[in-house]
Every structure is written in C-alpha cells, then in structure tokens.
Design a protein around this motif. Structure first.
Motif, short mmCIF file in Angstrom:
data_model
loop_
_atom_site.label_atom_id
_atom_site.label_comp_id
_atom_site.label_asym_id
_atom_site.label_seq_id
_atom_site.Cartn_x
_atom_site.Cartn_y
_atom_site.Cartn_z
N ASP A 288 0.81 -1.22 0.00
CA ASP A 288 0.00 0.00 0.00
C ASP A 288 0.84 1.26 0.00
O ASP A 288 0.55 2.22 0.72
N LYS A 289 1.87 1.30 -0.86
CA LYS A 289 2.72 2.48 -0.95
C LYS A 289 2.32 3.39 -2.12
O LYS A 289 2.80 4.52 -2.22
N ALA A 290 1.46 2.91 -3.01
CA ALA A 290 1.13 3.68 -4.22
C ALA A 290 0.09 4.74 -3.93
O ALA A 290 -0.81 4.56 -3.11
N HIS A 291 0.22 5.88 -4.64
CA HIS A 291 -0.75 6.97 -4.56
C HIS A 291 -1.41 7.14 -5.92
O HIS A 291 -0.82 6.87 -6.96
N GLY A 292 -2.64 7.62 -5.92
CA GLY A 292 -3.31 7.92 -7.18
C GLY A 292 -3.89 6.68 -7.84
O GLY A 292 -3.83 5.57 -7.30
N GLN A 293 -4.44 6.89 -9.03
CA GLN A 293 -5.11 5.82 -9.76
C GLN A 293 -4.35 5.47 -11.02
O GLN A 293 -3.74 6.33 -11.66
N ARG A 294 -4.40 4.22 -11.40
CA ARG A 294 -3.78 3.78 -12.65
C ARG A 294 -4.69 4.09 -13.83
O ARG A 294 -5.86 4.45 -13.66
N THR A 295 -4.16 3.86 -15.02
CA THR A 295 -4.96 3.97 -16.23
C THR A 295 -5.66 2.63 -16.49
O THR A 295 -5.45 1.64 -15.77
N ALA A 296 -6.52 2.58 -17.51
CA ALA A 296 -7.27 1.35 -17.83
C ALA A 296 -6.30 0.19 -18.06
O ALA A 296 -5.28 0.33 -18.73
N LEU A 297 -6.64 -0.98 -17.49
CA LEU A 297 -5.74 -2.13 -17.52
C LEU A 297 -6.51 -3.41 -17.78
O LEU A 297 -7.47 -3.72 -17.08
N VAL A 298 -6.06 -4.16 -18.79
CA VAL A 298 -6.62 -5.47 -19.11
C VAL A 298 -5.46 -6.46 -19.17
O VAL A 298 -4.41 -6.17 -19.74
N LEU A 299 -5.64 -7.63 -18.55
CA LEU A 299 -4.58 -8.63 -18.50
C LEU A 299 -5.05 -9.94 -19.12
O LEU A 299 -6.13 -10.43 -18.80
N MET A 300 -4.22 -10.49 -20.01
CA MET A 300 -4.51 -11.75 -20.69
C MET A 300 -3.34 -12.70 -20.52
O MET A 300 -2.28 -12.51 -21.13
N PRO A 301 -3.47 -13.74 -19.70
CA PRO A 301 -2.37 -14.69 -19.53
C PRO A 301 -2.27 -15.65 -20.71
O PRO A 301 -3.28 -16.05 -21.30
N THR A 302 -1.04 -16.01 -21.05
CA THR A 302 -0.80 -17.04 -22.07
C THR A 302 -0.25 -18.31 -21.44
O THR A 302 0.09 -19.25 -22.15
N THR A 303 -0.17 -18.32 -20.12
CA THR A 303 0.20 -19.54 -19.38
C THR A 303 -0.81 -19.73 -18.25
O THR A 303 -1.40 -18.75 -17.77
N ALA A 304 -0.99 -20.96 -17.83
CA ALA A 304 -1.89 -21.26 -16.71
C ALA A 304 -1.02 -21.52 -15.50
O ALA A 304 -0.65 -22.65 -15.21
N GLY A 305 -0.66 -20.43 -14.80
CA GLY A 305 0.26 -20.61 -13.70
C GLY A 305 0.27 -19.53 -12.66
O GLY A 305 -0.04 -19.77 -11.50
N THR A 306 0.60 -18.30 -13.05
CA THR A 306 0.87 -17.28 -12.03
C THR A 306 -0.39 -16.74 -11.37
O THR A 306 -0.35 -16.31 -10.22
#
Length: 385
Positions: free
Chosen positions: A124-142
């Motif tokens: 919880d060190k970050a301030h402010g808001q990020r921009t729009a974010l979409v994540l697509m994994p190509t591995t089934a792991g993390t």
C-alpha cells in the motif's frame, strides 16, 4: 465470526477466441491509445499482431513494448513507462506470462504518477489511480491477472514485490487458445506453480479465510485433474481452459490468503540464478510440502479429497500422506529438471539463500504451517542439490 477482507477483480471473461474481441473490451473502458506490454516470444507467436489488429479494428491506436524478460528488472519496467508516457497511453494490455502481466500492472500505475518505482516496494505504498488495464495470460500458472501484486528484480538482483489495490486490472481475459502452443516444460512449470498457489493459500497461517479456501480447493481440483491431460495432449482446449480457470482461482485465493515457504525458497533461485518462477517453485514444492506434513496433516487430508477424489482413505493420516505422495509423483513426472546442480546453482550460495529466505522474506515463513529455520532451509536446498 472470522474477520477478513477479500478483494477481487471486477470482471472476468473466459472464452476461446477472446483475443479477437479485445478491442471491444478496451472500448468499453473508454481507452483509445493502448500500450501492449509483452515479451519477444509473444511477438514471434503472432499473438501481439493479432491483439494489435483487434484493437485497431475497434478504433484504438496501439504501441507495442515487447522487451519484457523473466523476473523483469526494474530498468525494463522504467523503459516501458517512458514509452507509455511518450505515447500518451490511456490503456495498457498485458499479454503473456506472469512477468509481462506484472510489468503491465506497474506501467498502468506509473503512467500518470510522479512516484519513483522504488517507492512502491512493499504494501500500500502507491498513490493515485492507474490507467485502464486489461490482463490476458498465455500460461496457466501465475494467476497474476487477478492479483494486486507485481514482483520484479531490483538493481541489487533482489526480488521486490509491490502490493497495491491499484494493480488489480479492470478485466481479466482467459483465452485457452493462447496456451495451445506452450512447450510441455512451460506447461508443467506453470501448472505446478498454480497448484502451489492453491496449496499455500489453503494452509496459510496468516490470512486464510472461507472464500480463499473455497477457491483454493476448486482450483486444486481443476489443476490436479487436468495437468497430466495437457502434458499428454497440449491441444486439448477443454483441459487448457480448465487449467486457466484453475490458475485464476488459485491466484484469487493466494493473494487474499498469502503464499508461504515454497515461494520463499523459490525467490532466491529466481533472483540469483534466473530460474523461471514456476520452475523454481516446482523445484522446492515437494520437499517443502513433505517438511510441512507434521504441522499440516489436517489441511493436507482435506486437500486430498479434491486432488484424489476417487481414492478412499482409512483416516486423516493416510489421506495426508497420499496427498504428499501425489504431489511428489506429479513433480517427478513433470519432465522438469529437479536438481539444483544441473541448473547451475552454486552450492556455495546455499547459506546466503537460506538467510535471504528466513530474514529477507520472513513474512512468507510466518504464513507457512510449520516454523522454519535457516538450517531447515539449507537442508531442503541441499536435499535437491
């Protein structure tokens, strides 16, 4: 009443061929200038071009950052942030394995922030808001597509984790077609990594809760049932989809419940010797689970019902032992190299790695079901050397 907090991603889309509709996803977020963050392999596979075509067809302007590497160095993240700012990106697409997704999260967070990356390390060190974010994994792991954690490597070759709710994406997209061409060794390493997430979430001593328990057991059932299937037939779309869903649920479980000693022992192997994260977890998975058996018999017996649903057990002890043996068998049959000496690990580094684990990553040992000393860690490393 058990007190706990549970955070989750706002939207999950699971669909074969979902990459073709990624432009509509960003249009729904109001993003028009999208930076695609990936590694060179994603470009070679043609996935980056397909994503760019889909985004441009929806009216987006696209720039590609394709220099992510395993255990991404802070310098690579900073380079991507500079490109995102110069491009004036209002959206970020992370496409690839956990390293690309972790890098994409930090880029989305830092585009409009004056904070140096180094100030984000920790919780919880970050301030402010990020921009729009979409994540697509190509591995089934993390499971990185549904976590608010990003792990990178600092200038001193140490793993650093950023924990911030702003890292949670707007949308996590699972497209099993992106995993069909994975080499068997990557499939094995990432699949075992996901199983570690489920197991460590379920046995956590710190933030384990009923919601994470439900996700962890469901994930373990999917992963344990389908891992051997996808290793034998990598083109099985249904099994690939099940692995992705299991990985996602395991990610939701561990980020709310914590991981533990397996991850703690894996981190120095990645930071010091650049062993990929999934493979590093697989290396220490079985011996740490065996070490924990004395303290986690009840939890392992409960997990056995999900990993080995058709096997009858006489009692708790036999169920727990069967669970440990099943894990040992999966690891042995994975096809991965399981000796540190064969992976160019320097035996002289073992004491320092043990110190890294117990002193530097003590928070993960705190979550482990059994207390662990530096001598215990050394013994585990030497046992697989």
């Amino acid at each position: 009443m058990m007190s706990h907090e549970f955070r989750s991603v706002p939207r999950i889309l699971c669909q074969a061929g979902a990459l073709q509709g990624i432009g509509q996803v960003f249009a729904g977020l109001g993003a028009r200038r999208v930076l695609l963050v990936c590694d060179p392999g994603i470009v070679k596979l043609g996935f980056a071009a397909k994503a760019q075509d889909a985004l441009e067809a929806a009216g987006c302007v696209v720039a590609v950052f394709d220099q992510v590497v395993a255990d991404p160095p802070a310098s690579v993240v900073k380079q991507a942030v500079r490109q995102a700012r110069a491009f004036e990106a209002d959206g970020v697409l992370g496409l690839g394995g956990g390293s690309s997704l972790d890098a994409a999260k930090l880029v989305a967070l830092l585009i409009n922030s004056e904070q140096p990356l180094e100030e984000l390390y920790g919780t919880d060190k970050a301030h402010g808001q990020r921009t729009a974010l979409v994540l697509m994994p190509t591995t089934a792991g993390t499971g990185s597509e549904v976590t608010w954690v990003s792990v990178i490597t600092d200038e001193q070759q140490r793993k650093q984790a950023v924990y911030s709710p702003q890292l949670m994406p707007d949308v996590a997209v699972l497209d099993p077609e992106l995993t069909l061409g994975l080499p068997a060794q990557v499939t094995a390493a990432t699949g075992l990594d996901a199983m570690v997430h489920a197991i460590e979430a379920y046995t956590s001593r710190t933030r384990k809760n009923p919601i994470s328990d439900g996700l962890a057991t469901a994930a373990l059932g999917l992963l344990g049932t389908n891992l051997r299937t996808v290793l034998a037939d990598g083109s099985d779309v249904a099994a690939r989809s099940a692995m992705l869903q299991g990985s996602l649920m395991a990610g939701m479980a561990f980020v709310n419940a914590s991981v533990a000693a397996i991850h703690a022992l894996a981190y120095p192997l990645g930071a010091r010797f650049h062993i990929p994260h999934g493979h590093a977890n697989a290396l220490v998975m079985a011996p740490v689970i065996r070490f924990n058996l004395a303290a986690a018999q009840r939890q392992y017996a409960e997990l056995a019902a999900h990993l080995l649903p058709d096997m009858p057990f006489a009692d708790e002890a036999s169920a727990a032992e069967a669970f440990v043996q099943a894990i040992e068998s999966l690891v042995k049959d994975s096809g991965l190299e399981m000796r540190l000496s064969k992976l160019h690990v320097d035996e002289a580094a073992i004491p320092a790695m043990a110190t890294d684990v117990v002193v530097g990553i003590g928070r993960l040992i705190d979550s482990n079901p059994r207390d662990m000393t530096e001598q215990d860690v050394e013994a585990i490393y030497r046992g697989i050397f």
